[in-house]
Design an enzyme around this catalytic site. Structure first.
Site, PDB file in Angstrom:
ATOM      1  N   GLU A 157       0.853  -1.188   0.000  1.00  0.00           N
ATOM      2  CA  GLU A 157       0.000   0.000   0.000  1.00  0.00           C
ATOM      3  C   GLU A 157       0.890   1.240   0.000  1.00  0.00           C
ATOM      4  O   GLU A 157       1.974   1.237   0.598  1.00  0.00           O
ATOM      5  CB  GLU A 157      -0.860  -0.016   1.266  1.00  0.00           C
ATOM      6  CG  GLU A 157      -1.696   1.231   1.513  1.00  0.00           C
ATOM      7  CD  GLU A 157      -2.346   1.233   2.895  1.00  0.00           C
ATOM      8  OE1 GLU A 157      -3.404   1.857   3.048  1.00  0.00           O
ATOM      9  OE2 GLU A 157      -1.784   0.606   3.832  1.00  0.00           O
TER      10      GLU A 157
ATOM     11  N   GLU B 160      -6.346   8.739   7.636  1.00  0.00           N
ATOM     12  CA  GLU B 160      -6.823   8.378   6.295  1.00  0.00           C
ATOM     13  C   GLU B 160      -8.210   8.937   6.009  1.00  0.00           C
ATOM     14  O   GLU B 160      -8.542   9.268   4.861  1.00  0.00           O
ATOM     15  CB  GLU B 160      -6.815   6.858   6.125  1.00  0.00           C
ATOM     16  CG  GLU B 160      -5.425   6.285   5.965  1.00  0.00           C
ATOM     17  CD  GLU B 160      -5.447   4.851   5.491  1.00  0.00           C
ATOM     18  OE1 GLU B 160      -6.035   4.588   4.427  1.00  0.00           O
ATOM     19  OE2 GLU B 160      -4.887   3.994   6.196  1.00  0.00           O
TER      20      GLU B 160
ATOM     21  N   ASN C 154      -6.916   6.202  -1.756  1.00  0.00           N
ATOM     22  CA  ASN C 154      -5.858   5.239  -1.471  1.00  0.00           C
ATOM     23  C   ASN C 154      -6.103   4.085  -2.437  1.00  0.00           C
ATOM     24  O   ASN C 154      -7.052   3.313  -2.270  1.00  0.00           O
ATOM     25  CB  ASN C 154      -5.961   4.771  -0.016  1.00  0.00           C
ATOM     26  CG  ASN C 154      -4.790   3.931   0.423  1.00  0.00           C
ATOM     27  OD1 ASN C 154      -4.100   3.327  -0.403  1.00  0.00           O
ATOM     28  ND2 ASN C 154      -4.559   3.856   1.720  1.00  0.00           N
TER      29      ASN C 154
ATOM     30  N   ASN D 262       0.120  -1.019   5.024  1.00  0.00           N
ATOM     31  CA  ASN D 262       0.982  -0.272   5.930  1.00  0.00           C
ATOM     32  C   ASN D 262       0.328  -0.393   7.298  1.00  0.00           C
ATOM     33  O   ASN D 262      -0.745   0.186   7.515  1.00  0.00           O
ATOM     34  CB  ASN D 262       1.043   1.216   5.574  1.00  0.00           C
ATOM     35  CG  ASN D 262       1.864   1.551   4.342  1.00  0.00           C
ATOM     36  OD1 ASN D 262       2.445   2.623   4.245  1.00  0.00           O
ATOM     37  ND2 ASN D 262       1.869   0.666   3.366  1.00  0.00           N
TER      38      ASN D 262
ATOM     39  N   CYS E  39      -4.822  -3.018   2.699  1.00  0.00           N
ATOM     40  CA  CYS E  39      -4.596  -2.867   4.140  1.00  0.00           C
ATOM     41  C   CYS E  39      -5.816  -3.207   4.997  1.00  0.00           C
ATOM     42  O   CYS E  39      -6.184  -4.353   5.129  1.00  0.00           O
ATOM     43  CB  CYS E  39      -4.097  -1.455   4.431  1.00  0.00           C
ATOM     44  SG  CYS E  39      -3.357  -1.295   6.084  1.00  0.00           S
TER      45      CYS E  39
ATOM     46  N   LYS F 237      -9.326   1.825  -1.881  1.00  0.00           N
ATOM     47  CA  LYS F 237      -9.565   1.321  -0.524  1.00  0.00           C
ATOM     48  C   LYS F 237     -10.914   1.784   0.012  1.00  0.00           C
ATOM     49  O   LYS F 237     -11.233   2.973  -0.013  1.00  0.00           O
ATOM     50  CB  LYS F 237      -8.432   1.803   0.387  1.00  0.00           C
ATOM     51  CG  LYS F 237      -8.446   1.228   1.800  1.00  0.00           C
ATOM     52  CD  LYS F 237      -7.193   1.696   2.525  1.00  0.00           C
ATOM     53  CE  LYS F 237      -7.078   1.172   3.928  1.00  0.00           C
ATOM     54  NZ  LYS F 237      -5.833   1.635   4.587  1.00  0.00           N
TER      55      LYS F 237
END
Length: 346
Positions: free
Chosen positions: A47, A147, A109, A219, A194, A127
């Site tokens: 990621e 995020e 992401n 990550n 992730c 994501k």
């Protein structure tokens, strides 16, 4: 035909705030060629592969934040051209995670899958399950995970796809097949990023499309007490062990529950000498066994040969969805988000 392919997880060690994308790309090329030398046909990168894990830091909107993103279509990126060229030359596919800034100014992401046989990106993903908080914690030394501030939730479906050119003699459209095409056609792949790996719903959506191989980059911080908490204080060593346990738990359980192989690649190590990220890059079989894994928290390639025929046992026996699933009882899964507890007893 033999549905055996060789896959690799390209784990990337520490990437600092001062690291340039060009420096990181040089490391990625070394990892890629190392995987190729071991016979890999698919290489999985992490990621947000090109940068440090910037969501732990607070940045204002604008150039200071956008420098971490790839603007427009990454297939046309001059930065990425050496990796695309290497993949085309060696005829090796790869999965890649990055921060995407769309032409209309949206931040995601994201990840993509490049097919060397077709010479282009054939699947894209954004994501969905964004962890953390929008606002940073007030505690000065807290570990943040922003995020929700920097990315929009993904807007692309969990669409499985077939990757051509990996299996000689794969059954193609128009050819007759008795029963399932598992282990017979071009491999059926899925991709997540992730935190998505912790949620069973996307795995099952892919599983319902016959997915044989899941690709995941991540990550994952090794120390974030404000984000996940604990009833008792933990040492850094204990916390690392616990985070690693949960990482492997969800990868193994979901691979088993959907009778598929999975490959996951970490951005690992201590960014800027202090921001710890777990390693744990690994390859898992349809019975949930780890068949290869990283030994370090640094740049490392993990390679394994997988036989897609091994997916058939689970898909045709214990997890034969067509015979055993009872969708009439699953409505709450899609009708409800938060928890609704039963009434208290009198």
């Amino acid at each position: 035909m033999s549905p055996v392919i060789k896959v690799a997880a390209a784990q990337v060690g520490p990437v600092h705030l001062t690291s340039t994308k060009e420096e990181v790309l040089e490391r990625l090329l070394i990892l890629f060629y190392t995987a190729v030398a071991q016979g890999a046909q698919i290489v999985v990168f992490p990621e947000l592969t090109l940068t440090t894990f910037f969501p732990r830091h607070m940045f204002p909107n604008g150039p200071e934040l956008d420098k971490f993103f790839e603007k427009g279509d990454i297939a046309e990126s001059s930065l990425m051209k050496p990796l695309f060229d290497a993949a085309a030359e060696k005829k090796v596919d790869f999965y890649f995670g990055y921060a995407e800034l769309t032409s209309d100014g949206k931040h995601y992401n994201s990840s993509f899958y490049y097919s060397a046989a077709l010479g282009k990106i054939i699947s894209r993903y954004r994501k969905v399950h964004l962890p953390g908080t929008f606002e940073p914690f007030t505690k000065p030394d807290a570990i943040n995970q922003l995020e929700k501030r920097y990315f929009l939730p993904g807007d692309l479906p969990f669409d499985a796809f077939r990757a051509p050119g990996l299996i000689k003699g794969a059954v193609k459209g128009g050819q007759s097949v008795d029963g399932s095409t598992i282990g017979k056609g071009d491999p059926i792949l899925g991709q997540l990023i992730c935190n998505d790996r912790r949620w069973p719903e996307p795995w099952r959506v892919y599983g319902l499309q016959g997915m044989e191989l899941m690709l995941i980059g991540y990550n994952t911080t090794s120390h974030s007490p404000e984000l996940w908490g604990s009833r008792k204080p933990m040492t850094l060593e204990e916390e690392y062990k616990e985070v690693m346990f949960h990482h492997k738990l969800v990868m193994q359980a979901n691979s088993y529950g959907n009778s598929c192989f999975s490959v996951c690649a970490a951005r690992a190590g201590a960014d800027d000498g202090k921001w710890g990220m777990i390693g744990g890059s690994c390859i898992i079989d349809p019975q949930g066994h780890i068949i290869a894994e990283a030994n370090t928290d640094d740049d490392e390639v993990v390679v394994a040969e997988i036989d897609l025929e091994d997916c058939r046992q689970g898909k045709e026996k214990i997890f034969d969805f067509d015979r055993h699933r009872r969708t009439e009882h699953y409505g709450r899964i899609v009708e409800q988000t938060g928890v609704k507890e039963p009434e208290l007893l009198p």
